[in-house]
Scaffold this motif. Structure first.
Motif, mmCIF file in Angstrom:
data_model
loop_
_atom_site.group_PDB
_atom_site.id
_atom_site.type_symbol
_atom_site.label_atom_id
_atom_site.label_comp_id
_atom_site.label_asym_id
_atom_site.label_seq_id
_atom_site.Cartn_x
_atom_site.Cartn_y
_atom_site.Cartn_z
ATOM 1 N N GLY A 46 0.787 -1.223 0.000
ATOM 2 C CA GLY A 46 0.000 0.000 0.000
ATOM 3 C C GLY A 46 0.819 1.273 0.000
ATOM 4 N N GLY A 47 2.148 1.192 0.110
ATOM 5 C CA GLY A 47 2.945 2.410 0.285
ATOM 6 C C GLY A 47 3.840 2.721 -0.909
ATOM 7 N N ASP A 48 4.893 3.471 -0.641
ATOM 8 C CA ASP A 48 5.795 3.946 -1.706
ATOM 9 C C ASP A 48 7.020 3.061 -1.894
ATOM 10 N N LEU A 49 7.107 1.978 -1.145
ATOM 11 C CA LEU A 49 8.350 1.204 -1.142
ATOM 12 C C LEU A 49 8.795 0.814 -2.549
ATOM 13 N N LEU A 50 7.874 0.213 -3.317
ATOM 14 C CA LEU A 50 8.257 -0.282 -4.639
ATOM 15 C C LEU A 50 8.644 0.864 -5.568
ATOM 16 N N ALA A 51 7.876 1.968 -5.498
ATOM 17 C CA ALA A 51 8.185 3.122 -6.352
ATOM 18 C C ALA A 51 9.576 3.668 -6.028
ATOM 19 N N ASN A 52 9.855 3.804 -4.718
ATOM 20 C CA ASN A 52 11.166 4.319 -4.315
ATOM 21 C C ASN A 52 12.287 3.373 -4.722
ATOM 22 N N LEU A 53 12.047 2.065 -4.570
ATOM 23 C CA LEU A 53 13.057 1.086 -4.991
ATOM 24 C C LEU A 53 13.353 1.241 -6.473
ATOM 25 N N ALA A 54 12.283 1.372 -7.273
ATOM 26 C CA ALA A 54 12.459 1.462 -8.723
ATOM 27 C C ALA A 54 13.245 2.710 -9.092
ATOM 28 N N ILE A 55 12.906 3.838 -8.451
ATOM 29 C CA ILE A 55 13.601 5.092 -8.762
ATOM 30 C C ILE A 55 15.083 4.968 -8.436
ATOM 31 N N THR A 56 15.381 4.426 -7.257
ATOM 32 C CA THR A 56 16.793 4.304 -6.853
ATOM 33 C C THR A 56 17.530 3.320 -7.759
ATOM 34 N N LEU A 57 16.842 2.219 -8.083
ATOM 35 C CA LEU A 57 17.476 1.226 -8.946
ATOM 36 C C LEU A 57 17.825 1.840 -10.304
ATOM 37 N N ALA A 58 16.912 2.680 -10.829
ATOM 38 C CA ALA A 58 17.169 3.332 -12.115
ATOM 39 C C ALA A 58 18.411 4.214 -12.020
ATOM 40 N N ARG A 59 18.537 4.931 -10.891
ATOM 41 C CA ARG A 59 19.717 5.790 -10.714
ATOM 42 C C ARG A 59 20.983 4.951 -10.608
ATOM 43 N N VAL A 60 20.884 3.829 -9.884
ATOM 44 C CA VAL A 60 22.052 2.946 -9.761
ATOM 45 C C VAL A 60 22.489 2.475 -11.145
ATOM 46 N N VAL A 61 21.511 2.014 -11.931
ATOM 47 C CA VAL A 61 21.843 1.473 -13.259
ATOM 48 C C VAL A 61 22.479 2.550 -14.137
ATOM 49 N N ALA A 62 21.872 3.756 -14.132
ATOM 50 C CA ALA A 62 22.396 4.834 -14.979
ATOM 51 C C ALA A 62 23.824 5.198 -14.568
ATOM 52 N N ALA A 63 24.031 5.386 -13.264
ATOM 53 C CA ALA A 63 25.356 5.793 -12.787
ATOM 54 C C ALA A 63 26.374 4.684 -13.020
ATOM 55 N N PHE A 64 25.927 3.450 -12.813
ATOM 56 C CA PHE A 64 26.822 2.304 -12.987
ATOM 57 C C PHE A 64 27.276 2.197 -14.436
ATOM 58 N N LEU A 65 26.323 2.300 -15.358
ATOM 59 C CA LEU A 65 26.677 2.183 -16.781
ATOM 60 C C LEU A 65 27.588 3.329 -17.210
ATOM 61 N N LEU A 66 27.273 4.530 -16.722
ATOM 62 C CA LEU A 66 28.091 5.687 -17.072
ATOM 63 C C LEU A 66 29.523 5.504 -16.546
ATOM 64 N N ALA A 67 29.627 5.109 -15.275
ATOM 65 C CA ALA A 67 30.951 4.950 -14.671
ATOM 66 C C ALA A 67 31.731 3.841 -15.368
ATOM 67 N N MET A 68 31.067 2.726 -15.646
ATOM 68 C CA MET A 68 31.758 1.614 -16.285
ATOM 69 C C MET A 68 32.180 1.980 -17.709
ATOM 70 N N GLY A 69 31.262 2.589 -18.444
ATOM 71 C CA GLY A 69 31.551 2.932 -19.836
ATOM 72 C C GLY A 69 32.746 3.860 -19.948
ATOM 73 N N VAL A 70 32.668 4.988 -19.243
ATOM 74 C CA VAL A 70 33.756 5.966 -19.323
ATOM 75 C C VAL A 70 35.023 5.395 -18.686
ATOM 76 N N GLY A 71 34.873 4.750 -17.544
ATOM 77 C CA GLY A 71 36.027 4.217 -16.824
ATOM 78 C C GLY A 71 36.789 3.189 -17.634
ATOM 79 N N VAL A 72 36.069 2.302 -18.321
ATOM 80 C CA VAL A 72 36.727 1.255 -19.116
ATOM 81 C C VAL A 72 37.503 1.888 -20.274
ATOM 82 N N VAL A 73 36.855 2.810 -20.982
ATOM 83 C CA VAL A 73 37.515 3.426 -22.140
ATOM 84 C C VAL A 73 38.763 4.202 -21.703
ATOM 85 N N VAL A 74 38.607 5.011 -20.644
ATOM 86 C CA VAL A 74 39.752 5.800 -20.177
ATOM 87 C C VAL A 74 40.852 4.884 -19.645
ATOM 88 N N GLY A 75 40.457 3.825 -18.944
ATOM 89 C CA GLY A 75 41.439 2.887 -18.396
ATOM 90 C C GLY A 75 42.242 2.214 -19.495
#
Lengths: 249, 262
Positions: A46-75
């Motif tokens: 009945g609450g916001d738990l799932l919505a909040n999880l989804a929002i945070t997960l989306a941020r994790v995925v975006a930041a993770f892909l960005l960090a990995m993509g740029v980090g791998v190429v620069v490395g």
């Protein structure tokens, strides 16, 4: 199967300890497991738990892909070009040693309290780490296989895909697994500082209400999500990438 | 045996080659190495271990550009077999071979080649599951798969048991004859060289140079064990007993052949 049994037993023992400690403390600062699970279930339905999880997960995925993509190429670039590495290594060391909080605050100031700022802040915290790992991996590339690839005039894309990346795969996998853990921990702090939603925001709200039950409930939920990512995505990916290696018992 | 004046596949004039040691000092490795590989010719580069044969081969194959001199190569695909098999451990035997083929040719049926080299049952294996002999065979299959006009081999049969080495030699020979490919093979095994080659080039000294050449006119089919022994003894007399000054060696400066070894 025995190994799974041991793990389950160990987890049960942890829950038992928690229950004992909660009974002994008898305080709202340490609610028993049942209360936390009850909160999780109610908030999920009945609450916001799932919505909040989804929002945070989306941020994790975006930041993770960005960090990995740029980090791998620069490395890889740093590993391949010693001159570039010498010139820019101090920048890398500086970024590596900038506290997460400083990067986050500066991103919010410079980019505004936006989604972009949050994702960039998290990615910047992780990226130098990926770069350092991939630089090591690139330095360790086999000159013999490189020579073979040159002798047979493999196209650049083939060299990358069949010769280089499989050698870098353990380093990428290492960066990914350590990276995911780091990213999701930092995401919560970044959310707490400047986002109106997400798990980090929810935890900060419940912290102000001194609702430990909710704090633990949110934390456990998100840990469960990240464990699922680890076991359902990262580990199978790694197993697939390692399939050519002789089995180690 | 190719006719004299057959078009060249490769000509190298290496006037000097240095290695840089870790402490910064340079060591001269090669000096005045002149080498020609004619179309369809099987040349063995012979010499003691560590004399610079592999270095020469890497220069000829275009893998080392850090030398003084000039190498001209004919167009056309080159197959190469290194001393170690150098297979990609994360690709199967078949994928390892396919990878070196031109893109348009990638889906070609490799079965005849694999069958001919006795690899048909191993196509799906990863290299770590192969014995050294099998891995070497895959490396040879990979070199042959590109249907090379010229093949470069660096001691490809070393540390194999005699039977396996003999079988691979025969396969190499068959391919070279059928395709008319030129072969340049580095070896320190005089008997192997005498069994296979149309011409021997001897490398020795420090820095190493060409100290002699020997044309073998006896057809391969007529090279019996006793013939090989006799030639090998003759070579030893010519080259092992004399000092390493190139001019003192028969056939060195002029490239003329020693008395016909028949």
């Amino acid at each position: 199967m025995a190994r799974v049994g041991v793990k389950a037993l160990s987890l049960a023992a942890l829950l038992g300890c928690w229950q004992l400690a909660a009974s002994a403390a008898h305080s709202p600062a340490l609610p028993p497991p049942a209360a936390v699970f009850d909160f999780m279930l109610r908030e999920a339905v009945g609450g916001d738990l799932l919505a909040n999880l989804a929002i945070t997960l989306a941020r994790v995925v975006a930041a993770f892909l960005l960090a990995m993509g740029v980090g791998v190429v620069v490395g890889i670039a740093f590993g391949r070009r010693p001159g570039l590495d010498r010139a820019l290594d101090p920048w890398l060391v500086l970024l590596l040693n900038t506290p997460a909080l400083v990067i986050t605050v500066l991103c919010y100031i410079w980019l505004g309290l936006t989604e972009t700022a949050a994702v960039v802040a998290v990615a910047l915290n992780k990226m130098p780490n990926v770069t350092v790992l991939l630089r090591e991996g690139t330095r360790a590339l086999s000159p013999e296989l490189d020579e073979m690839a040159r002798a047979y005039r493999l196209a650049p894309l083939d060299r990358l895909r069949h010769v280089m990346l499989p050698q870098l795969e353990p380093y990428v996998a290492g960066a990914a697994r350590s990276g995911l853990a780091l990213v999701w921990k930092i995401v919560l702090v970044v959310e707490l500082l400047g986002r109106p939603d997400g798990v980090g925001y929810a935890i900060s709200v419940y912290f102000q209400l001194f609702d430990v039950r909710a704090v633990l409930g949110y934390a456990l939920s998100f840990m469960a999500v990240m464990l699922a990512v680890e076991y359902l995505i990262l580990q199978p990916f790694e197993a697939h990438a390692r399939r050519w290696r002789p089995a180690v018992s | 045996m190719p006719a004299a004046g057959a078009p060249q596949c490769l000509e190298a004039r290496i006037s000097r080659k240095h290695h840089r040691r870790a402490d910064g000092a340079t060591v001269a490795v090669l000096r005045d190495v002149h080498l020609v590989l004619n179309r369809g010719e099987f040349v063995c580069l012979l010499g003691p271990s560590g004399c610079g044969k592999t270095t020469t081969l890497r220069i000829l194959a275009g893998l080392d550009a850090d030398f003084e001199g000039r190498v001209t190569r004919a167009e056309g695909p080159m197959g190469i077999v290194f001393q170690e098999p150098r297979l990609l451990p994360w690709r199967t035997v078949e994928e390892n071979i396919r990878l070196v083929l031109p893109r348009a040719d990638r889906s070609r049926d490799l079965h005849p080649l694999l069958a001919e080299l006795g690899l048909a049952d191993h196509a799906g294996l990863f290299p770590h599951a192969l014995s050294l002999g099998l891995a070497r065979r895959v490396a040879l299959a990979r070199a042959l798969a590109v249907e090379p006009d010229w093949l470069v081999l660096d001691e490809p049969f070393v540390s194999l048991d005699a039977a396996a080495a003999a079988r691979l030699r025969a396969e190499l020979q068959r391919f070279a004859d059928r395709r008319g490919a030129a072969v340049l093979m580095v070896t320190h095994d005089v008997r192997e060289a005498l069994t296979l080659a149309d011409r021997l080039v001897l490398l020795a000294g420090r820095p190493a140079g060409v100290v002699g050449e020997m044309v073998l006119e006896t057809p391969r089919a007529e090279r019996t064990a006793s013939w090989v022994e006799a030639q090998s003894a003759r070579l030893a007399r010519c080259f092992d007993a004399t000092p390493p000054a190139a001019e003192a060696r028969p056939g060195a400066a002029s490239g003329e052949r020693p008395p016909a070894p028949v």
